[in-house]
Write an enzyme that holds these catalytic residues in place. Structure first.
Site, mmCIF file in Angstrom:
data_model
loop_
_atom_site.group_PDB
_atom_site.id
_atom_site.type_symbol
_atom_site.label_atom_id
_atom_site.label_comp_id
_atom_site.label_asym_id
_atom_site.label_seq_id
_atom_site.Cartn_x
_atom_site.Cartn_y
_atom_site.Cartn_z
ATOM 1 N N TYR A 1 0.818 -1.217 0.000
ATOM 2 C CA TYR A 1 0.000 0.000 0.000
ATOM 3 C C TYR A 1 0.853 1.268 0.000
ATOM 4 O O TYR A 1 0.484 2.281 -0.591
ATOM 5 C CB TYR A 1 -0.878 0.032 1.251
ATOM 6 C CG TYR A 1 -2.110 -0.823 1.213
ATOM 7 C CD1 TYR A 1 -3.056 -0.686 0.201
ATOM 8 C CD2 TYR A 1 -2.371 -1.750 2.213
ATOM 9 C CE1 TYR A 1 -4.208 -1.449 0.178
ATOM 10 C CE2 TYR A 1 -3.523 -2.521 2.203
ATOM 11 C CZ TYR A 1 -4.438 -2.375 1.189
ATOM 12 O OH TYR A 1 -5.576 -3.133 1.170
ATOM 13 N N THR B 1 -2.030 -5.704 -7.243
ATOM 14 C CA THR B 1 -2.053 -4.708 -6.175
ATOM 15 C C THR B 1 -2.540 -5.360 -4.887
ATOM 16 O O THR B 1 -3.205 -6.399 -4.912
ATOM 17 C CB THR B 1 -3.004 -3.545 -6.490
ATOM 18 O OG1 THR B 1 -4.364 -4.019 -6.461
ATOM 19 C CG2 THR B 1 -2.703 -2.918 -7.837
ATOM 20 N N ASP B 2 -2.208 -4.753 -3.765
ATOM 21 C CA ASP B 2 -2.974 -5.035 -2.561
ATOM 22 C C ASP B 2 -4.369 -4.466 -2.803
ATOM 23 O O ASP B 2 -4.584 -3.688 -3.740
ATOM 24 C CB ASP B 2 -2.317 -4.402 -1.341
ATOM 25 C CG ASP B 2 -2.686 -5.106 -0.049
ATOM 26 O OD1 ASP B 2 -3.702 -5.823 -0.039
ATOM 27 O OD2 ASP B 2 -1.976 -4.943 0.955
ATOM 28 N N TRP B 3 -5.316 -4.833 -1.986
ATOM 29 C CA TRP B 3 -6.717 -4.583 -2.326
ATOM 30 C C TRP B 3 -7.037 -3.089 -2.380
ATOM 31 O O TRP B 3 -6.893 -2.373 -1.408
ATOM 32 C CB TRP B 3 -7.599 -5.334 -1.348
ATOM 33 C CG TRP B 3 -8.009 -6.697 -1.859
ATOM 34 C CD1 TRP B 3 -9.250 -7.238 -1.796
ATOM 35 C CD2 TRP B 3 -7.214 -7.672 -2.566
ATOM 36 N NE1 TRP B 3 -9.283 -8.477 -2.405
ATOM 37 C CE2 TRP B 3 -8.050 -8.777 -2.881
ATOM 38 C CE3 TRP B 3 -5.887 -7.725 -2.958
ATOM 39 C CZ2 TRP B 3 -7.594 -9.895 -3.566
ATOM 40 C CZ3 TRP B 3 -5.433 -8.852 -3.633
ATOM 41 C CH2 TRP B 3 -6.277 -9.912 -3.935
ATOM 42 N N TRP B 4 -7.444 -2.652 -3.570
ATOM 43 C CA TRP B 4 -7.692 -1.266 -3.944
ATOM 44 C C TRP B 4 -6.370 -0.492 -4.019
ATOM 45 O O TRP B 4 -5.315 -1.024 -3.691
ATOM 46 C CB TRP B 4 -8.688 -0.608 -2.983
ATOM 47 C CG TRP B 4 -9.974 -1.357 -2.923
ATOM 48 C CD1 TRP B 4 -10.984 -1.356 -3.835
ATOM 49 C CD2 TRP B 4 -10.375 -2.296 -1.905
ATOM 50 N NE1 TRP B 4 -11.996 -2.224 -3.461
ATOM 51 C CE2 TRP B 4 -11.652 -2.808 -2.287
ATOM 52 C CE3 TRP B 4 -9.796 -2.757 -0.724
ATOM 53 C CZ2 TRP B 4 -12.329 -3.748 -1.519
ATOM 54 C CZ3 TRP B 4 -10.475 -3.687 0.038
ATOM 55 C CH2 TRP B 4 -11.725 -4.173 -0.357
#
Length: 647
Positions: free
Chosen positions: A536, A567-570
């Site tokens: 992130y 990606t990490d989430w979002w």
């Protein structure tokens, strides 16, 4: 017996308060009462990460067992150790100091907007063994046993570019047990300055009966002793170098107990690999250096090169669009068509769909409770034989709406110092993934234990990159023997949970390469994961999911990685500072972060239109969309998802 327990979890930190890092008054009262009533007291420390243990010297405690978070079999495992059915053989993968304030990152942690990695390469034992030996309560690599061991006939030889260490381990006690032999290097200080000790190799014995011996033969490349010159002090800026001098080799049961057993002489400066400036700091700060055995500070070298020019020089070539030629993805898998021929059929809309997941967690295309689905998320892609692949949270088990195994946390596994054991456990875990319909486990967690207050340390392995890399690679190999994929995370410098989506890790190139990227490099070289997850946070001002140098220059260019980056989430919205017609997913795709997960710009599942809008404006190129699609499709060809679709 007294149990001291602490919880741990994502998106939170440990705190310098009673009930977290410190004991509560109730716990202290309990210890006073129990130690006053019994001749012997054993303390079990059931915690996901290191806490203050100075109190062990304040009470008449007979033994302490750090059990970490051991998963669903932890109770049975602890009982086996307490009753003597099993001899403990774990070793610490972190240094435990007497005071939190003695940690080198203590004054540069929990910053809201940024954290300055002022301690530079002097993380954990690299700091304590160099500058503050008297501050250590339990050294890195330490762990007691019910038996004792002796090291005999230790030999150190240089064979070409490989250092070979042979040692005979003898069980000199009265109980069967296992020992871990650790090999450390001590480099000459040269002009760069070095840590007093750096772990170079380790190996665990089999179960040795009293009086039994085993010869361990450990090898490591001399390159493990190298340093990264990010300043040009050696005359070779942005290069891995071995400075001239004697490199002592220490062997023992922990970093403090290890004794000098030989040395490797480098007669003159050797440049091992000349690289290029990547992810260099843009904000000035002072970093720790070793000046004649004392900690001093000097200005960190800052960025000097243009990233834009390098991106333009390395743009991919477009595959001419052909439209549907009837080629299915299975045809590529069977060698009947090339990947280029298949991708030539895909429209920009198809390519965009391959660059994201199915918008939401819990996609209807995957197993119940999945973290998200990628690949064949549209009807048009599935018509071409592209399967949807299911991701599941991990790594201490599979998070689905089913009964699933709960495995020990990452730190507990790393403290075994036994990659072979970890690999066999995760091979079984991979079989469970197949049974439950998971294609990709979001793990292992590979970030360094920079500071003991990081709330997610339980998921990670160690303050040391070699232990982290070896343990992570073992997990990856075990999982992927089953046709499923691991996804090491969080690439890179996700060393704090506070404001993790915006925090900037301000770190030198040397510390980045020697400490924070090294574990990932080892994991990729030895485990060959098919997927990897970005972090992130920002690194020197650039979010990891937009970081071209991190995900293209280093990961793919230097390390030869051929898999998928998700990606990490979002992710955070941002324009590309070098290319005005790129923003958000277009910016991400240019960096070769291939897939936005779970696929939307927010938790509600709102689509991100930036990739196609940028393409239509002449920003993002068709070739870049195709390049990312090829990365994803190569993974899907190897996955169980394709086998399920065709079955």
């Amino acid at each position: 017996m007294v149990v001291i327990g602490r919880a741990a979890g994502e998106d939170r930190e440990n705190t310098l308060e009673p009930g977290s890092y410190y004991l509560t008054e109730a716990e202290r009262k309990l210890l006073t009462q129990v130690t006053g009533a019994f001749a012997k007291t054993v303390v079990l420390i059931d915690s996901g990460s290191i806490m203050d243990l100075a109190w062990l010297e304040e009470y008449p405690i007979s033994a302490a067992l750090v059990v970490w978070q051991g998963g669903m079999e932890s109770g049975n495992a602890v009982a086996d150790v307490l009753t003597g059915a099993v001899t403990p053989c774990g070793k610490l993968t972190d240094t435990i100091s007497y005071r939190y304030e003695d940690h080198p990152s203590a004054s540069n942690f929990l910053g809201n907007d940024a954290n300055v990695y002022a301690e530079d390469i002097y993380v954990g034992y690299r700091y304590f063994e160099t500058f503050a030996q008297d501050k250590v309560q339990f050294p890195f690599g330490f762990g007691l046993s019910y038996t004792t061991f002796a090291l005999e006939n230790v030999q150190v030889k240089l064979c070409g570019d490989t250092v070979r260490v042979k040692a005979t381990v003898k069980n000199t006690g009265s109980y069967a047990g296992k020992e871990v032999v650790q090999v450390y290097g001590a480099a000459p200080q040269g002009v760069l300055g070095k840590a007093a000790r750096v772990l170079c190799a380790y190996e665990k014995t089999k179960l040795l009966q009293p009086g039994e011996c085993q010869v361990l033969d450990m090898k490591f490349p001399v390159n493990n002793l190298a340093s990264y010159d990010d300043s040009g002090a050696t005359g070779h800026k942005d290069a891995w170098v071995l400075e001239a001098g004697d490199y002592a080799v220490y062997v023992g049961s922990d970093v403090r107990a290890a004794q000098k057993q030989g040395a490797v002489t480098v007669p003159e400066l050797r440049v091992l690999s000349q690289l290029e400036e990547v992810c260099a700091p843009v904000v000035p700060f002072e970093r720790m250096v070793n000046k004649d055995g004392q900690a001093a500070y000097e200005p960190v070298p800052q960025a000097t090169r243009s990233l834009k020019d390098r991106i333009v020089e390395n743009m991919p070539q477009e595959i001419p669009f052909t439209g549907d030629k009837g080629i299915k993805l299975q045809d590529v898998a069977d060698g009947l068509a090339s990947m280029e021929d298949f991708v030539a059929q895909l429209t920009p809309e198809d390519l965009e769909a391959l660059s994201r997941g199915d918008y939401i967690m819990g996609s209807s295309l995957g197993a119940l409770g999945n973290a998200g689905v990628l690949g064949g998320i549209t009807e048009s892609l599935r018509a071409l034989g592209v399967p949807p692949a299911t991701t599941t949270d991990g790594p201490s088990g599979i998070r689905l709406q089913y009964y699933c195994s709960l495995l020990p946390c990452g730190t507990a596994l790393a403290c075994a110092w036994n990659p072979q054991l970890v690999e066999s456990l995760y091979q079984a875990h991979g079989r469970e993934m197949v049974m439950k319909g998971s294609d990709m486990l979001l793990g292992p967690g590979m970030n360094i234990h920079r500071n003991p207050l990081c709330g997610r340390n339980f998921e990670y392995f160690s303050e040391d990159p070699l232990v982290s890399g070896k343990t992570g690679a073992a997990m990856v190999r075990g999982l992927q023997k089953n046709g499923v994929s691991a996804c090491p995370k969080h690439f890179a410098c996700n060393n704090q949970e506070t404001n993790r989506a915006y925090n900037d890790s301000q770190v030198s190139q040397r510390a980045l390469r020697e400490i924070y990227l090294k574990g990932f490099e080892i994991c990729i070289a030895e485990g060959k994961p098919q997927n990897i997850m970005s972090s992130y946070n920002k690194i020197n001002g650039v979010w990891s999911h937009y970081n071209y140098d991190l995900c293209t220059t280093v990961l793919r260019g230097e390390w030869g990685y051929e898999g998928v980056v998700i990606t990490d989430w979002w992710m955070r919205s941002s324009p590309d500072p070098d290319f005005p017609d790129l923003w958000d997913s277009a910016y991400r795709i240019r960096a070769q972060v291939d897939v936005l997960m779970p696929g939307a710009i927010d938790h509600a599942g709102t689509p991100d239109p930036s990739a196609l809008e940028s393409y239509r404006k002449g920003g993002l190129t068709l070739a870049e969309l195709q390049r990312g699609a090829c990365n994803v499709l190569r993974y899907l060809i190897r996955s169980n998802a394709l086998k399920r679709m065709n079955a």
